[in-house]
Design a protein around this motif. Structure first.
Motif, mmCIF file in Angstrom:
data_model
loop_
_atom_site.group_PDB
_atom_site.id
_atom_site.type_symbol
_atom_site.label_atom_id
_atom_site.label_comp_id
_atom_site.label_asym_id
_atom_site.label_seq_id
_atom_site.Cartn_x
_atom_site.Cartn_y
_atom_site.Cartn_z
ATOM 1 N N TYR A 376 10.417 -61.188 37.630
ATOM 2 C CA TYR A 376 11.389 -60.107 37.739
ATOM 3 C C TYR A 376 11.924 -59.740 36.354
ATOM 4 N N THR A 377 12.355 -58.500 36.228
ATOM 5 C CA THR A 377 12.995 -58.038 34.998
ATOM 6 C C THR A 377 14.273 -57.290 35.357
ATOM 7 N N PRO A 378 15.209 -57.196 34.399
ATOM 8 C CA PRO A 378 15.198 -57.867 33.101
ATOM 9 C C PRO A 378 15.519 -59.349 33.249
ATOM 10 N N THR A 379 15.175 -60.121 32.251
ATOM 11 C CA THR A 379 15.434 -61.558 32.325
ATOM 12 C C THR A 379 16.876 -61.899 31.996
ATOM 13 N N ASP A 380 17.597 -60.969 31.378
ATOM 14 C CA ASP A 380 18.956 -61.265 30.927
ATOM 15 C C ASP A 380 20.022 -60.507 31.707
ATOM 16 N N GLN A 381 19.651 -59.953 32.857
ATOM 17 C CA GLN A 381 20.607 -59.232 33.684
ATOM 18 C C GLN A 381 20.315 -59.539 35.148
ATOM 19 N N VAL A 382 21.014 -58.849 36.026
ATOM 20 C CA VAL A 382 20.710 -58.944 37.447
ATOM 21 C C VAL A 382 19.278 -58.457 37.664
ATOM 22 N N PRO A 383 18.433 -59.195 38.411
ATOM 23 C CA PRO A 383 17.043 -58.758 38.617
ATOM 24 C C PRO A 383 16.978 -57.355 39.220
ATOM 25 N N MET A 384 16.174 -56.493 38.595
ATOM 26 C CA MET A 384 16.092 -55.101 39.030
ATOM 27 C C MET A 384 14.686 -54.700 39.461
ATOM 28 N N SER A 385 13.680 -55.169 38.742
ATOM 29 C CA SER A 385 12.306 -54.737 38.980
ATOM 30 C C SER A 385 11.387 -55.950 38.967
ATOM 31 N N ARG A 386 10.191 -55.759 39.535
ATOM 32 C CA ARG A 386 9.213 -56.849 39.571
ATOM 33 C C ARG A 386 7.872 -56.319 39.061
ATOM 34 N N PRO A 387 7.567 -56.517 37.780
ATOM 35 C CA PRO A 387 6.329 -55.960 37.235
ATOM 36 C C PRO A 387 5.079 -56.766 37.545
ATOM 37 N N GLU A 388 5.228 -58.017 38.016
ATOM 38 C CA GLU A 388 4.054 -58.858 38.266
ATOM 39 C C GLU A 388 4.242 -59.698 39.526
ATOM 40 N N ILE A 389 3.183 -59.758 40.342
ATOM 41 C CA ILE A 389 3.158 -60.682 41.489
ATOM 42 C C ILE A 389 1.765 -61.304 41.522
#
Length: 472
Positions: A376-389
């Motif tokens: 998940y991204t961003p790594t330094d905030q609340v998870p917002m997106s998932r670029p890889e599974i």
């Protein structure tokens, strides 16, 4: 330098004067944001980011830079000029232009979330900025500086509110699987209680895949048992599911048990998995089913107190995180995802009790713990997106409670977007993690639903766990 007062009359005089006045106190931008906010999703997020950018740019321009950098306004023109297009000169410093700062901030902030809307706003913002020179209340350099401040503030919002990545996640390797023209051999399970327009979606599936078998779940019976019974009686070549994430994980588990490929049709309220995996378009999925094109997708697995493993496709969580998710989803339609997530986390942290845990053999006290299937991204905030599974990894994050003033520090970090630099925040990508609870059992939530209570939770990633129909 030629002054605005020296320019001859122009047809645009009245319009630019009215436009400049409309932007006073950011009324123009607030009105546009209100209209954009009527549409959910990206337009609403764009409106919120635009207004936050305006607030920051206005504060910096008017409260900081103007007092620090005093500058006289351009000289007043004739009475004829004032009547034709001039505006009363404000008493504040001319440098920088607050109107230009707000205009650039709003257009840039909107463009970060919704490029098409941002492009449509650029001419409006540029006209507002120019109007301040045209009406004789600013020097051109005031406007240029103001626009630079506004754009910089809008870009700076990404530091504490990441822009959602719009593309689909990278999945595993391509795989050629059962080609089912018209859906022949496909059984699609529909959850009528998923909160979507079931009749409309079902009709679209039947039209796109006329040979498929559609089965509606009986809400009073166990979904897993119903799936196994249908598989035994129909002998399908593939399974499909139309519902929310909770329904998807149930059918995905069955597809793994029976070694059948899976087709997903988003039919829930939020559809996190379908959105992230790039299977939100029914026509594209139907084409993939007909052609037999698919990709392998990782699954998350968790074993509670030594029992049978359960599957999750998105996230699992312990502690206060399930409560924060519920609040976020309740507030998100009105506030947008990041503001709702930050406020929800702050609300939960204010009343949460820490958990005494052992994480891979190391003792900690934590407020909440998050485990994501994939990165998940961003790594330094609340998870917002998932670029890889597809890499066989779990995204593990937890908030430490065994640091001094940890609650206050985390609330401040959540509200300011500085979670990544907080010593109370831990993030790691790992193929597996074991969590042991000291004390009474706690609730485990997977994919937004509380599924079990326990003291020992063994999480692992199952690489390439399910074959998913997806267009290429």
């Amino acid at each position: 330098m030629r002054l605005s007062t020296d320019l001859p009359p122009a047809a645009a005089d009245g319009g630019l004067r009215a436009l400049s006045s409309a932007a006073n106190h950011s009324v123009l931008w607030i009105g546009l944001a209100a209209g954009m906010g009527l549409a959910r999703g990206r337009p609403r997020r764009a409106a919120i980011r635009g207004l936050l950018s305006v607030a920051g740019a206005s504060a910096i321009s008017n409260a900081i830079l103007k007092p620090l950098l005093p500058r006289r306004r351009p000289p007043a023109g004739t009475v004829e000029f004032a009547n034709r297009r001039g505006l009363p000169a404000p008493t504040s410093s001319s440098f920088p232009s607050g109107h230009a700062a707000s205009a650039a901030a709003f257009a840039t902030g909107v463009a970060l979330e919704h490029p098409a809307l941002g492009a449509a706003l650029v001419p409006v913002a540029a006209a507002v900025a120019y109007s301040r020179v045209h009406t004789g209340v600013h020097w051109p350099t005031d406007v240029v500086a103001g626009a630079a401040v506004g754009s910089a503030v809008a870009f700076a919002t990404r530091r504490w509110w990441a822009v959602r990545e719009q593309g689909a996640a990278t999945l595993g390797p391509d795989r050629t699987t059962q080609a089912l023209p018209d859906g022949d051999g496909l059984v699609v399970f529909v959850n009528p209680g998923s909160g979507s327009d079931d009749d409309g979606i079902r009709g679209e599936i039947e039209e796109a895949l006329p040979a498929a078998t559609i089965v509606e779940f009986d809400a009073d019976r166990d979904f897993g048992e119903q799936i196994d019974a249908v598989i035994a009686s129909h002998g399908p070549k593939a399974l499909g599911v139309c519902g929310g994430d909770g329904t998807i994980v149930t059918v995905a588990s069955a597809s793994v048990r029976h070694d059948l490929p899976l087709a997903v049709f988003p039919g829930g309220t939020l559809n996190h998995f379908a959105r992230d995996a790039g299977v939100g378009d029914l026509a594209s999925t139907a084409e993939a089913i007909a052609d037999g094109t698919a990709e392998l997708v990782d699954l998350g697995k968790v074993r509670v107190d030594g029992g049978e493993e359960a599957t999750f496709v998105n996230t699992a969580s312990l502690g206060g995180y399930p409560d924060s998710v519920r609040l976020r989803e309740q507030w998100q339609p009105r506030l947008g995802k990041w503001p709702a997530a930050a406020l929800a986390m702050a609300r939960v942290l204010a009343s949460a009790e820490p958990l005494a845990v052992t994480i891979d053999g190391v003792e900690h006290s934590v407020w909440m713990l998050f485990v994501g299937n994939g990165r998940y991204t961003p790594t330094d905030q609340v998870p917002m997106s998932r670029p890889e599974i597809h890499r066989g990894t779990l995204d593990v994050r937890y908030l430490l409670a065994d640091r001094r003033f940890s609650r206050l520090r985390l609330i401040a970090a959540a509200l300011t977007g500085t979670l990544g630099s907080a010593v109370t925040y831990v993030h790691a990508d790992t193929p597996n993690v074991t969590i042991e609870i000291t004390g009474i059992p706690v609730a485990l939530a997977t994919d937004g639903e509380v599924v079990a209570d326990g003291r020992r939770f063994e999480f692992r990633s199952e690489p390439q766990g399910v074959t998913l129909y997806r267009g290429r």
